[in-house]
Design a protein around this motif. Structure first.
Motif, PDB file in Angstrom:
ATOM      1  N   LEU A   1       0.308   3.559  13.023  1.00  0.00           N
ATOM      2  CA  LEU A   1       1.328   4.265  12.253  1.00  0.00           C
ATOM      3  C   LEU A   1       1.596   5.632  12.892  1.00  0.00           C
ATOM      4  CD1 LEU A   1       0.103   3.473   8.633  1.00  0.00           C
ATOM      5  CD2 LEU A   1       1.812   2.259   9.985  1.00  0.00           C
TER       6      LEU A   1
ATOM      7  N   GLN B   1      -0.250  -4.239   7.397  1.00  0.00           N
ATOM      8  CA  GLN B   1      -0.169  -2.912   6.799  1.00  0.00           C
ATOM      9  C   GLN B   1      -1.556  -2.396   6.421  1.00  0.00           C
ATOM     10  OE1 GLN B   1       1.436  -2.395   2.747  1.00  0.00           O
ATOM     11  NE2 GLN B   1       2.754  -0.758   3.533  1.00  0.00           N
TER      12      GLN B   1
ATOM     13  N   LEU C   1       2.275   7.597   1.300  1.00  0.00           N
ATOM     14  CA  LEU C   1       0.962   7.418   1.905  1.00  0.00           C
ATOM     15  C   LEU C   1      -0.086   8.297   1.222  1.00  0.00           C
ATOM     16  CD1 LEU C   1      -0.785   6.131   4.112  1.00  0.00           C
ATOM     17  CD2 LEU C   1      -0.144   8.016   5.616  1.00  0.00           C
ATOM     18  N   ASP C   2       0.294   9.519   0.832  1.00  0.00           N
ATOM     19  CA  ASP C   2      -0.658  10.420   0.194  1.00  0.00           C
ATOM     20  C   ASP C   2      -1.208   9.818  -1.095  1.00  0.00           C
ATOM     21  OD1 ASP C   2      -0.723  13.286  -1.736  1.00  0.00           O
ATOM     22  OD2 ASP C   2      -1.946  13.088   0.068  1.00  0.00           O
TER      23      ASP C   2
ATOM     24  N   CYS D   1       6.540   5.746   7.009  1.00  0.00           N
ATOM     25  CA  CYS D   1       6.247   5.322   5.638  1.00  0.00           C
ATOM     26  C   CYS D   1       6.373   6.488   4.669  1.00  0.00           C
ATOM     27  CB  CYS D   1       4.841   4.737   5.559  1.00  0.00           C
ATOM     28  SG  CYS D   1       3.557   5.839   6.180  1.00  0.00           S
TER      29      CYS D   1
ATOM     30  N   TRP E   1       0.821  -1.209   0.000  1.00  0.00           N
ATOM     31  CA  TRP E   1       0.000   0.000   0.000  1.00  0.00           C
ATOM     32  C   TRP E   1       0.853   1.257   0.000  1.00  0.00           C
ATOM     33  CZ3 TRP E   1      -4.851  -0.677  -1.249  1.00  0.00           C
ATOM     34  CH2 TRP E   1      -5.431  -1.918  -1.012  1.00  0.00           C
ATOM     35  N   PHE E   2       1.979   1.191   0.653  1.00  0.00           N
ATOM     36  CA  PHE E   2       2.976   2.259   0.681  1.00  0.00           C
ATOM     37  C   PHE E   2       4.276   1.615   1.115  1.00  0.00           C
ATOM     38  CE2 PHE E   2       0.253   2.361   4.476  1.00  0.00           C
ATOM     39  CZ  PHE E   2       1.160   2.030   5.469  1.00  0.00           C
TER      40      PHE E   2
ATOM     41  N   LEU F   1      -3.447   1.022   7.796  1.00  0.00           N
ATOM     42  CA  LEU F   1      -4.006   1.942   6.815  1.00  0.00           C
ATOM     43  C   LEU F   1      -5.496   2.162   7.047  1.00  0.00           C
ATOM     44  CD1 LEU F   1      -3.891   3.605   4.202  1.00  0.00           C
ATOM     45  CD2 LEU F   1      -4.135   1.457   2.923  1.00  0.00           C
TER      46      LEU F   1
ATOM     47  N   ALA G   1      -0.362  10.572   8.788  1.00  0.00           N
ATOM     48  CA  ALA G   1      -0.788   9.458   9.622  1.00  0.00           C
ATOM     49  C   ALA G   1      -0.997   9.902  11.063  1.00  0.00           C
ATOM     50  CB  ALA G   1       0.249   8.336   9.557  1.00  0.00           C
TER      51      ALA G   1
ATOM     52  N   CYS H   1      -1.301   6.661  -1.851  1.00  0.00           N
ATOM     53  CA  CYS H   1      -2.100   5.505  -1.483  1.00  0.00           C
ATOM     54  C   CYS H   1      -3.515   5.921  -1.099  1.00  0.00           C
ATOM     55  CB  CYS H   1      -1.430   4.777  -0.319  1.00  0.00           C
ATOM     56  SG  CYS H   1      -2.456   3.507   0.447  1.00  0.00           S
ATOM     57  N   LEU H   2      -3.653   6.994  -0.321  1.00  0.00           N
ATOM     58  CA  LEU H   2      -4.974   7.450   0.112  1.00  0.00           C
ATOM     59  C   LEU H   2      -5.814   7.883  -1.082  1.00  0.00           C
ATOM     60  CD1 LEU H   2      -4.190   9.460   3.379  1.00  0.00           C
ATOM     61  CD2 LEU H   2      -4.627   7.028   3.076  1.00  0.00           C
TER      62      LEU H   2
END
Length: 323
Positions: free
Chosen positions: A226, A191, A166-167, A163, A152-153, A195, A232, A169-170
């Protein structure tokens, strides 16, 4: 007749992974993404909001002999899962399932359906999705489950708490939920569990998933809390209000961090088991906790849909007027 949950497929000659060159779904990737919204509110520096302009991959849409991105846990009869219904009737809660680090939707599907009894899985509408990034390194499940593997990241450091990406991934998850939803909740392993908590917390603050239905429930299996990056950590500024269920293994290397995640929720239930970092089988005590959580979800959804369904409300109003 069955209701298909699979996305439209690309032509056979299309590449398995192609750049995402279409307009985002309404509500997704707006305002420069999550980090852009954080910067606009003065929560992080503007320099931290810039991310490389590398496109996300298309959702997997391959030929019939290839694995689709979304995999329903079981075939669903057409018309049997409607949102509005008469009082007393119940539909199965619909969960988007996010797999663990460097695994896949198919692996999580095998783990969950292979280890949880039908008393549980028959009451859930589970949809399993692959993460956006191909694994950047060796998977711990090599030799146990077949590739491909996804993440996912990317984790930074050996503690698996920080991580990057993440941005992006969102944004990917939000577009996925907008196109394939609505979903009642999120269920994640490892993970994917961390998330899921971040997504629920950021959505409650209006910082993520602003264009999709509210995440009402979270199931976190071996999920750590996280701590980085700023996006996060913002998810845990206050207690996350949606009811949650947490699986914590006595021999799990993220046990302490899973316990920290429990504390981040206002209304958690916990199932303890003697195993390590895995999707556990349910013993008698764990099964009762799980069934109690499902009872609560079904009651909540039944009450919520009864209040929100205009057909039911109009029918009862006419009945009261006639009497």
């Amino acid at each position: 007749m069955q209701r298909a949950l699979l996305p439209q497929r690309l032509p056979a000659y299309a590449a398995a992974w192609a750049p995402l060159h279409r307009q985002p779904t309404a509500g997704a990737r707006t305002g420069g993404g999550l980090l852009g919204r954080l910067a606009a509110r003065g929560l992080i520096r503007a320099s931290e909001a810039s991310v490389p302009s590398r496109p996300l991959p298309f959702l997997q849409r391959r030929d019939d002999d290839a694995r689709p991105l979304l995999r329903p846990a079981a075939a669903v009869a057409s018309g049997g899962e409607g949102i509005g219904r008469a009082r007393g009737q119940r539909r199965r809660p619909r969960f988007l399932c996010l797999h663990g680090f460097r695994t896949s939707a198919e692996i999580m599907r095998t783990q969950v359906l292979g280890r949880w009894p039908a008393d549980v899985t028959a009451r859930l509408d589970l949809v399993f999705a692959d993460a956006p990034f191909p694994a950047e390194g060796r998977s711990d499940v090599e030799g146990i489950f077949d590739p491909p593997y996804y993440e996912w990241f990317q984790f930074v450091g050996e503690d698996y708490l920080k991580c990057r990406n993440l941005d992006r991934c969102l944004s990917y998850v939000e577009e996925l939920m907008a196109r394939e939803g609505p979903f009642d909740g999120l269920m994640g392993f490892s993970q994917g569990a961390g998330l899921s908590a971040v997504l629920a917390g950021l959505q409650e603050q209006g910082l993520a998933l602003t264009g999709v239905a509210k995440v009402r429930y979270v199931i976190a299996i071996a999920g750590p809390k996280l701590r980085s990056p700023a996006a996060a950590s913002r998810a845990f500024d206050g207690k996350i209000k949606c009811p949650s269920l947490h699986f914590i293994g006595d021999n799990d290397f993220v046990k302490v961090h899973s316990e920290e995640l429990v504390e981040a929720f206002a209304d958690p239930l916990v199932i303890h088991h003697p195993c390590g970092h895995t999707v556990p089988r349910l013993d008698e005590k764990g099964l009762q906790v799980m069934l109690s959580y499902l009872d609560k979800i079904e009651r909540d959804l039944s009450d919520h849909e009864y209040i929100d369904d205009p057909d039911i409300m109009n029918s009862e109003a006419l009945h009261m007027h006639a009497s």
